[in-house]
Design an enzyme around this catalytic site. Structure first.
Site, PDB file in Angstrom:
ATOM      1  N   LYS A  66       0.875  -1.183   0.000  1.00  0.00           N
ATOM      2  CA  LYS A  66       0.000   0.000   0.000  1.00  0.00           C
ATOM      3  C   LYS A  66       0.903   1.221   0.000  1.00  0.00           C
ATOM      4  O   LYS A  66       1.766   1.371   0.869  1.00  0.00           O
ATOM      5  CB  LYS A  66      -0.919   0.051   1.216  1.00  0.00           C
ATOM      6  CG  LYS A  66      -1.772   1.335   1.211  1.00  0.00           C
ATOM      7  CD  LYS A  66      -2.884   1.323   2.220  1.00  0.00           C
ATOM      8  CE  LYS A  66      -2.425   1.792   3.573  1.00  0.00           C
ATOM      9  NZ  LYS A  66      -3.573   2.017   4.483  1.00  0.00           N
ATOM     10  N   HIS A 136     -12.447  11.146  11.082  1.00  0.00           N
ATOM     11  CA  HIS A 136     -12.930  10.352   9.954  1.00  0.00           C
ATOM     12  C   HIS A 136     -13.099   8.859  10.316  1.00  0.00           C
ATOM     13  O   HIS A 136     -14.098   8.231   9.980  1.00  0.00           O
ATOM     14  CB  HIS A 136     -11.946  10.511   8.791  1.00  0.00           C
ATOM     15  CG  HIS A 136     -12.304   9.722   7.586  1.00  0.00           C
ATOM     16  ND1 HIS A 136     -13.412  10.010   6.817  1.00  0.00           N
ATOM     17  CD2 HIS A 136     -11.720   8.632   7.021  1.00  0.00           C
ATOM     18  CE1 HIS A 136     -13.492   9.138   5.826  1.00  0.00           C
ATOM     19  NE2 HIS A 136     -12.480   8.302   5.927  1.00  0.00           N
ATOM     20  N   THR A 220      -2.645   5.381  17.540  1.00  0.00           N
ATOM     21  CA  THR A 220      -1.192   5.521  17.577  1.00  0.00           C
ATOM     22  C   THR A 220      -0.539   4.589  16.562  1.00  0.00           C
ATOM     23  O   THR A 220      -0.480   3.378  16.764  1.00  0.00           O
ATOM     24  CB  THR A 220      -0.664   5.251  19.004  1.00  0.00           C
ATOM     25  OG1 THR A 220      -1.238   6.231  19.870  1.00  0.00           O
ATOM     26  CG2 THR A 220       0.842   5.354  19.067  1.00  0.00           C
ATOM     27  N   LYS A 225       3.233   9.424  18.868  1.00  0.00           N
ATOM     28  CA  LYS A 225       1.807   9.530  19.201  1.00  0.00           C
ATOM     29  C   LYS A 225       1.530   8.733  20.480  1.00  0.00           C
ATOM     30  O   LYS A 225       2.230   7.756  20.780  1.00  0.00           O
ATOM     31  CB  LYS A 225       0.934   8.965  18.069  1.00  0.00           C
ATOM     32  CG  LYS A 225       0.848   9.854  16.836  1.00  0.00           C
ATOM     33  CD  LYS A 225      -0.173   9.274  15.866  1.00  0.00           C
ATOM     34  CE  LYS A 225      -0.192  10.008  14.546  1.00  0.00           C
ATOM     35  NZ  LYS A 225      -1.074   9.353  13.567  1.00  0.00           N
TER      36      LYS A 225
HETATM   37  P1  NAD Z   1      -8.890  12.823  11.651  1.00  0.00           P
HETATM   38  O1  NAD Z   1      -7.902  13.872  11.269  1.00  0.00           O
HETATM   39  O2  NAD Z   1     -10.144  12.720  10.865  1.00  0.00           O
HETATM   40  O3  NAD Z   1      -9.291  12.998  13.195  1.00  0.00           O
HETATM   41  C1  NAD Z   1      -8.302  13.247  14.174  1.00  0.00           C
HETATM   42  C2  NAD Z   1      -8.825  12.931  15.551  1.00  0.00           C
HETATM   43  O4  NAD Z   1      -7.786  13.209  16.505  1.00  0.00           O
HETATM   44  C3  NAD Z   1     -10.005  13.798  15.955  1.00  0.00           C
HETATM   45  O5  NAD Z   1     -10.794  13.108  16.885  1.00  0.00           O
HETATM   46  C4  NAD Z   1      -9.296  14.992  16.625  1.00  0.00           C
HETATM   47  O6  NAD Z   1     -10.155  15.715  17.496  1.00  0.00           O
HETATM   48  C5  NAD Z   1      -8.232  14.242  17.388  1.00  0.00           C
HETATM   49  N1  NAD Z   1      -7.106  15.116  17.746  1.00  0.00           N
HETATM   50  C6  NAD Z   1      -6.421  15.939  16.923  1.00  0.00           C
HETATM   51  N2  NAD Z   1      -5.450  16.582  17.621  1.00  0.00           N
HETATM   52  C7  NAD Z   1      -5.536  16.122  18.901  1.00  0.00           C
HETATM   53  C8  NAD Z   1      -4.818  16.392  20.098  1.00  0.00           C
HETATM   54  N3  NAD Z   1      -3.807  17.259  20.119  1.00  0.00           N
HETATM   55  N4  NAD Z   1      -5.155  15.734  21.218  1.00  0.00           N
HETATM   56  C9  NAD Z   1      -6.176  14.837  21.214  1.00  0.00           C
HETATM   57  N5  NAD Z   1      -6.897  14.539  20.108  1.00  0.00           N
HETATM   58  C10 NAD Z   1      -6.581  15.181  18.977  1.00  0.00           C
HETATM   59  O7  NAD Z   1      -8.081  11.456  11.653  1.00  0.00           O
HETATM   60  P2  NAD Z   1      -8.630   9.966  11.442  1.00  0.00           P
HETATM   61  O8  NAD Z   1      -8.564   9.615  10.000  1.00  0.00           O
HETATM   62  O9  NAD Z   1      -9.903   9.782  12.186  1.00  0.00           O
HETATM   63  O10 NAD Z   1      -7.453   9.138  12.155  1.00  0.00           O
HETATM   64  C11 NAD Z   1      -7.310   9.152  13.559  1.00  0.00           C
HETATM   65  C12 NAD Z   1      -5.991   8.517  13.937  1.00  0.00           C
HETATM   66  O11 NAD Z   1      -5.994   7.159  13.546  1.00  0.00           O
HETATM   67  C13 NAD Z   1      -4.759   9.133  13.273  1.00  0.00           C
HETATM   68  O12 NAD Z   1      -3.729   9.222  14.236  1.00  0.00           O
HETATM   69  C14 NAD Z   1      -4.404   8.133  12.194  1.00  0.00           C
HETATM   70  O13 NAD Z   1      -3.041   8.180  11.855  1.00  0.00           O
HETATM   71  C15 NAD Z   1      -4.778   6.846  12.883  1.00  0.00           C
HETATM   72  N6  NAD Z   1      -4.999   5.696  12.017  1.00  0.00           N
HETATM   73  C16 NAD Z   1      -4.572   4.489  12.466  1.00  0.00           C
HETATM   74  C17 NAD Z   1      -4.760   3.365  11.690  1.00  0.00           C
HETATM   75  C18 NAD Z   1      -4.324   2.014  12.193  1.00  0.00           C
HETATM   76  O14 NAD Z   1      -4.318   1.059  11.426  1.00  0.00           O
HETATM   77  N7  NAD Z   1      -4.008   1.871  13.441  1.00  0.00           N
HETATM   78  C19 NAD Z   1      -5.380   3.476  10.419  1.00  0.00           C
HETATM   79  C20 NAD Z   1      -5.853   4.724  10.020  1.00  0.00           C
HETATM   80  C21 NAD Z   1      -5.657   5.831  10.824  1.00  0.00           C
END
Ligand code: NAD
Length: 320
Positions: A66, A136, A220, A225
């Site tokens: 990916k 998201h 994380t 993170k």
């Molecule tokens: P997004 O940008 O749509 O949402 C971000 C979220 O983090 C929101 O709830 C926001 O309020 C919160 N946030 C932002 N800054 C913050 C802070 N300083 N303190 C606390 N909360 C804060 O992102 P998303 O697409 O919903 O993704 C969320 C997380 O999941 C990201 O860190 C992304 O990298 C991670 N992710 C992980 C996987 C996995 O496989 N584990 C897959 C996709 C995304």
């Protein structure tokens, strides 16, 4: 070679197909039939990130990568900030077999991972789902989670309170009452907690989590993170998708670095799926799944997408 564009993915791969594909992948990883290659992740400047997650599944017959990243200016272009594409290859010949839109698939495979942890680790009498994060991914997480237990209520907290409407609307759509709460209250009420934020500091503290809770820590996925206090990982029984990622880029990175948790105490969820580890031992145990996101997840859902798209006449074949 088959091409399945992003526009064909909605309605093609549903929650159950993603769940089945990812559960089989975690099981194959734990048996040693499948492994992930080292992740490449580069900062391109101006906030842009790009990387590659790849792997080989000998039994699922998957080889691929990916390629994707985060492009903060995309919102101004009217396209999602996260952009990814999955490329599949024949493991025997190396010939390309598929090119698949990876944006929606990423959300589905990430939600499937935490749902799998709930299926195998949460108490069967879990009634309240706690959501930390309202971005998201959060709606996909909630939708997949509620398929695993008879939840009666969702409670939620988010750093940006104006985003909580996403959780309220998703819960309403699922026919569940929703309450916006403090993190203290969330810990006091929730039987299962999903964290899905991009936080750099612990949001959920050890003292806020009740015995018997299951946590799926999904946000994380990068060094630096953090969503939960390291002491909580010392108190919990910790599971993950892949130990190498858990200790380097996952939630366990902090507890391991500070000596609160030993890498040898972290169990791959695939071992529970395969029956090699019993999973939750008793009702008061805190279980924590560190979902870091591995390349094999992406290959598994992309492969499922290709199969479904061919069957439904939605895949484009090109000579390559
Ligand atoms: P997004 O940008 O749509 O949402 C971000 C979220 O983090 C929101 O709830 C926001 O309020 C919160 N946030 C932002 N800054 C913050 C802070 N300083 N303190 C606390 N909360 C804060 O992102 P998303 O697409 O919903 O993704 C969320 C997380 O999941 C990201 O860190 C992304 O990298 C991670 N992710 C992980 C996987 C996995 O496989 N584990 C897959 C996709 C995304």
């Amino acid at each position: 070679m088959w091409i399945v564009p992003e526009s064909a993915i909605p309605g093609l791969v549903d929650e159950q197909s993603a769940f089945d594909a990812i559960e089989a992948t975690f099981a194959a990883m734990s048996r040693g039939d499948a492994y992930n290659f080292p992740v490449v992740r580069e900062a391109l400047g101006e906030g842009r990130q790009y990387g590659f997650k790849s792997g080989l599944d000998r039994v699922g017959v998957l080889l691929g990568v990916k390629a994707g990243g985060y492009f903060p200016s995309n919102a101004e272009r009217g396209i999602p900030n996260h952009q990814s594409t999955v490329y599949l290859f024949d493991p025997e010949s190396g010939k390309p077999t598929g090119m698949v839109g990876g944006n929606l698939l990423t959300a589905l495979r990430t939600a499937a991972a935490s749902a799998i942890s709930i299926k195998h680790l949460a108490r069967h009498d879990s009634k309240v789902l706690g959501m930390v994060g309202a971005g998201h991914q959060s709606a996909f997480q909630m939708r997949a989670a509620v398929r695993q237990r008879s939840f009666e209520k969702v409670v939620g907290w988010n750093y940006h309170p104006e985003m909580l409407s996403r959780l309220a609307e998703t819960a309403e759509d699922l026919g569940l009452p929703f309450e916006a709460v403090s993190v203290d209250e969330l810990g006091a009420q929730a039987d299962v907690i999903i964290t899905i934020t991009s936080s750099l500091n612990a949001i959920v503290k050890d003292a806020q989590v009740r015995p018997g809770t299951h946590l799926a820590c999904m946000g994380t996925d990068t060094k630096g993170k953090q969503e939960v206090e390291a002491a909580l990982l010392a108190r919990a029984t910790v599971f993950t998708d892949e130990v190498a990622q858990s200790v380097s880029i996952g939630e366990a990175q902090h507890a391991v670095a500070t000596g609160l948790l030993d890498e040898s105490a972290i169990t791959e969820i695939g071992a529970v799926i395969n029956g090699a580890h019993p999973g939750r031992g008793h009702a008061d145990e805190i279980t924590l799944f560190d979902g870091t996101g591995v390349g094999l997840q992406d290959l598994a859902v992309a492969s499922a997408a290709v199969e479904l798209a061919i069957a439904q006449g939605l895949a484009q074949e090109v000579a390559f």
